[in-house]
Design an enzyme around this catalytic site. Structure first.
Site, PDB file in Angstrom:
ATOM      1  N   LYS A  13     -60.949 -23.396 -78.532  1.00  0.00           N
ATOM      2  CA  LYS A  13     -62.204 -22.927 -78.274  1.00  0.00           C
ATOM      3  C   LYS A  13     -62.705 -22.652 -79.858  1.00  0.00           C
ATOM      4  CE  LYS A  13     -61.442 -19.558 -75.250  1.00  0.00           C
ATOM      5  NZ  LYS A  13     -60.095 -19.875 -75.202  1.00  0.00           N
ATOM      6  N   ARG A  88     -67.030 -14.905 -69.496  1.00  0.00           N
ATOM      7  CA  ARG A  88     -65.567 -15.180 -69.162  1.00  0.00           C
ATOM      8  C   ARG A  88     -65.493 -14.574 -67.895  1.00  0.00           C
ATOM      9  NH1 ARG A  88     -62.495 -14.994 -74.353  1.00  0.00           N
ATOM     10  NH2 ARG A  88     -60.205 -15.256 -73.723  1.00  0.00           N
ATOM     11  N   ARG A 127     -48.534 -19.623 -83.696  1.00  0.00           N
ATOM     12  CA  ARG A 127     -49.887 -18.657 -84.178  1.00  0.00           C
ATOM     13  C   ARG A 127     -49.153 -17.345 -84.502  1.00  0.00           C
ATOM     14  NH1 ARG A 127     -55.714 -18.332 -81.901  1.00  0.00           N
ATOM     15  NH2 ARG A 127     -54.689 -17.109 -80.446  1.00  0.00           N
ATOM     16  N   ARG A 133     -51.477 -12.066 -84.402  1.00  0.00           N
ATOM     17  CA  ARG A 133     -52.551 -11.489 -83.571  1.00  0.00           C
ATOM     18  C   ARG A 133     -51.767 -10.642 -82.539  1.00  0.00           C
ATOM     19  NH1 ARG A 133     -57.285 -15.194 -81.138  1.00  0.00           N
ATOM     20  NH2 ARG A 133     -56.725 -14.270 -79.176  1.00  0.00           N
ATOM     21  N   ARG A 144     -52.940 -13.203 -69.939  1.00  0.00           N
ATOM     22  CA  ARG A 144     -54.014 -14.037 -70.544  1.00  0.00           C
ATOM     23  C   ARG A 144     -54.339 -15.294 -69.494  1.00  0.00           C
ATOM     24  NH1 ARG A 144     -52.896 -14.475 -76.656  1.00  0.00           N
ATOM     25  NH2 ARG A 144     -54.573 -15.532 -77.160  1.00  0.00           N
TER      26      ARG A 144
HETATM   27  P1  AP5 Z   1     -57.824 -21.597 -80.969  1.00  0.00           P
HETATM   28  O1  AP5 Z   1     -58.866 -22.424 -81.509  1.00  0.00           O
HETATM   29  O2  AP5 Z   1     -57.933 -20.179 -81.484  1.00  0.00           O
HETATM   30  O3  AP5 Z   1     -58.253 -21.675 -79.637  1.00  0.00           O
HETATM   31  P2  AP5 Z   1     -58.834 -20.583 -78.629  1.00  0.00           P
HETATM   32  O4  AP5 Z   1     -58.935 -21.177 -77.227  1.00  0.00           O
HETATM   33  O5  AP5 Z   1     -59.816 -20.110 -79.256  1.00  0.00           O
HETATM   34  O6  AP5 Z   1     -57.669 -19.603 -78.521  1.00  0.00           O
HETATM   35  P3  AP5 Z   1     -57.615 -18.039 -78.337  1.00  0.00           P
HETATM   36  O7  AP5 Z   1     -56.239 -17.699 -78.418  1.00  0.00           O
HETATM   37  O8  AP5 Z   1     -58.483 -17.430 -79.705  1.00  0.00           O
HETATM   38  O9  AP5 Z   1     -58.404 -17.772 -76.964  1.00  0.00           O
HETATM   39  P4  AP5 Z   1     -58.413 -16.669 -76.126  1.00  0.00           P
HETATM   40  O10 AP5 Z   1     -59.363 -16.860 -75.205  1.00  0.00           O
HETATM   41  O11 AP5 Z   1     -57.197 -16.262 -75.564  1.00  0.00           O
HETATM   42  O12 AP5 Z   1     -58.859 -15.331 -77.305  1.00  0.00           O
HETATM   43  P5  AP5 Z   1     -60.295 -14.892 -77.628  1.00  0.00           P
HETATM   44  O13 AP5 Z   1     -60.307 -14.455 -78.948  1.00  0.00           O
HETATM   45  O14 AP5 Z   1     -61.448 -15.458 -77.214  1.00  0.00           O
HETATM   46  O15 AP5 Z   1     -56.452 -22.367 -81.280  1.00  0.00           O
HETATM   47  C1  AP5 Z   1     -55.451 -21.843 -81.024  1.00  0.00           C
HETATM   48  C2  AP5 Z   1     -54.029 -22.145 -81.908  1.00  0.00           C
HETATM   49  O16 AP5 Z   1     -54.087 -23.662 -81.656  1.00  0.00           O
HETATM   50  C3  AP5 Z   1     -54.586 -22.221 -83.490  1.00  0.00           C
HETATM   51  O17 AP5 Z   1     -53.495 -21.710 -84.252  1.00  0.00           O
HETATM   52  C4  AP5 Z   1     -54.915 -23.516 -83.766  1.00  0.00           C
HETATM   53  O18 AP5 Z   1     -54.953 -23.818 -85.182  1.00  0.00           O
HETATM   54  C5  AP5 Z   1     -54.303 -24.166 -82.879  1.00  0.00           C
HETATM   55  N1  AP5 Z   1     -54.908 -25.426 -82.440  1.00  0.00           N
HETATM   56  C6  AP5 Z   1     -56.220 -25.467 -82.020  1.00  0.00           C
HETATM   57  N2  AP5 Z   1     -56.507 -26.983 -81.845  1.00  0.00           N
HETATM   58  C7  AP5 Z   1     -55.080 -27.451 -81.906  1.00  0.00           C
HETATM   59  C8  AP5 Z   1     -54.686 -28.976 -81.518  1.00  0.00           C
HETATM   60  N3  AP5 Z   1     -55.403 -29.861 -81.260  1.00  0.00           N
HETATM   61  N4  AP5 Z   1     -53.668 -29.399 -81.672  1.00  0.00           N
HETATM   62  C9  AP5 Z   1     -52.645 -28.364 -82.309  1.00  0.00           C
HETATM   63  N5  AP5 Z   1     -52.908 -27.365 -82.430  1.00  0.00           N
HETATM   64  C10 AP5 Z   1     -54.185 -26.624 -82.449  1.00  0.00           C
HETATM   65  O19 AP5 Z   1     -60.283 -13.346 -76.960  1.00  0.00           O
HETATM   66  C11 AP5 Z   1     -59.187 -12.546 -77.154  1.00  0.00           C
HETATM   67  C12 AP5 Z   1     -59.332 -11.402 -76.253  1.00  0.00           C
HETATM   68  O20 AP5 Z   1     -60.747 -10.610 -76.453  1.00  0.00           O
HETATM   69  C13 AP5 Z   1     -59.359 -11.453 -74.462  1.00  0.00           C
HETATM   70  O21 AP5 Z   1     -57.963 -11.678 -74.192  1.00  0.00           O
HETATM   71  C14 AP5 Z   1     -60.154 -10.485 -74.224  1.00  0.00           C
HETATM   72  O22 AP5 Z   1     -59.222  -9.197 -74.220  1.00  0.00           O
HETATM   73  C15 AP5 Z   1     -61.175 -10.069 -74.881  1.00  0.00           C
HETATM   74  N6  AP5 Z   1     -62.446 -10.829 -74.729  1.00  0.00           N
HETATM   75  C16 AP5 Z   1     -62.708 -11.905 -75.412  1.00  0.00           C
HETATM   76  N7  AP5 Z   1     -63.905 -12.403 -74.987  1.00  0.00           N
HETATM   77  C17 AP5 Z   1     -64.177 -11.674 -73.825  1.00  0.00           C
HETATM   78  C18 AP5 Z   1     -65.257 -11.654 -72.798  1.00  0.00           C
HETATM   79  N8  AP5 Z   1     -66.324 -12.369 -72.757  1.00  0.00           N
HETATM   80  N9  AP5 Z   1     -64.969 -10.661 -71.941  1.00  0.00           N
HETATM   81  C19 AP5 Z   1     -64.130  -9.631 -71.884  1.00  0.00           C
HETATM   82  N10 AP5 Z   1     -63.042  -9.749 -72.870  1.00  0.00           N
HETATM   83  C20 AP5 Z   1     -63.369 -10.499 -73.981  1.00  0.00           C
END
Ligand code: AP5
Length: 196
Positions: A13, A88, A127, A133, A144
């Protein structure tokens, strides 16, 4: 243009939303990045969010909605935004609908990234070795994923019922090719005109 980039943890994402937002000339608003910044700055929100995030849970809807609403009030958001990691939960989606209605806007497009669990695990654990992280642990990811299936996946149904355009995109493979696939889908949907 109000777009959402949707998908499970590690589906790309953040990677894709940052690239597509640049191509569209609109801000990329990432809920997780904003929350991590709150944690880093040791704000009241950050202190409340940190243990929840570390455990792989969801920060309470009202706190996240207030944070996003404040961000949408900033002037650069008037031309459109690409939201990543928000909404979410179905209540967050309903509150976003209300927030957008007051701005005479609506969600135009949902980009849903599809990546199998084994690939998600490989990416997150890789990662963990480079970025450290605090939620990138095997246990954190497992939680998650449970939360994603239980609370977040139903958000897609909310948009399906509303008739919002949803583009499912294969999120496995070359990062550039995935970005182009998203841009093509946006063009087909009339969101991107010409060669942007
Ligand atoms: P990345 O681009 O970071 O993917 P992502 O889907 O953004 O992954 P996240 O781990 O950041 O998502 P998440 O939903 O768990 O966390 P968020 O920060 O939103 O890519 C992941 C890895 O893969 C990277 O190393 C990248 O380089 C690699 N990659 C990407 N594309 C690739 C490809 N094609 N091939 C190979 N490798 C690739 O949220 C974190 C926490 O915050 C949540 O758990 C929750 O506690 C809180 N939170 C966030 N939003 C909310 C909300 N709306 N409501 C309540 N709590 C929330």
């Amino acid at each position: 243009m109000i777009g959402l980039v949707f998908g499970p943890p590690g589906s790309g994402k953040g990677t894709q939303a940052s690239r597509v937002a640049v191509r569209l000339g609109i801000p990329h608003i990432a809920a997780g990045d904003m929350l991590r910044s709150e944690v880093d700055h040791d704000t009241a929100l950050g202190r409340e969010a940190k243990p929840i995030m570390d455990a792989g849970g969801l920060v309470p809807d009202d706190l996240v909605v207030r944070m996003i609403n404040e961000r949408l009030n900033q002037t650069d958001a008037t031309k459109g935004v690409l939201l990543d990691g928000f909404p979410r939960t179905v209540p967050q989606a309903i509150m976003l609908d209300v927030m957008l209605k007051t701005r005479n806007a609506t969600v135009d497009e949902v980009i849903a990234l599809e990546v199998p669990d084994d690939e998600l695990k490989t990416r997150i654990l890789k990662r963990a070795t480079t970025e450290g992280r605090s939620d990138d642990t095997a246990e954190g990811l497992a939680q998650r994923l449970i939360v994603y299936r239980q609370d977040t996946a139903p958000v897609l149904e909310h948009y399906r019922e509303a008739g919002t355009r949803i583009d499912s995109i294969n999120g496995v493979g070359d990062i550039d090719a995935i970005t182009e696939g998203i841009m093509e889908a946006l063009k087909r949907g009339g969101v991107v005109v010409g060669t942007a």
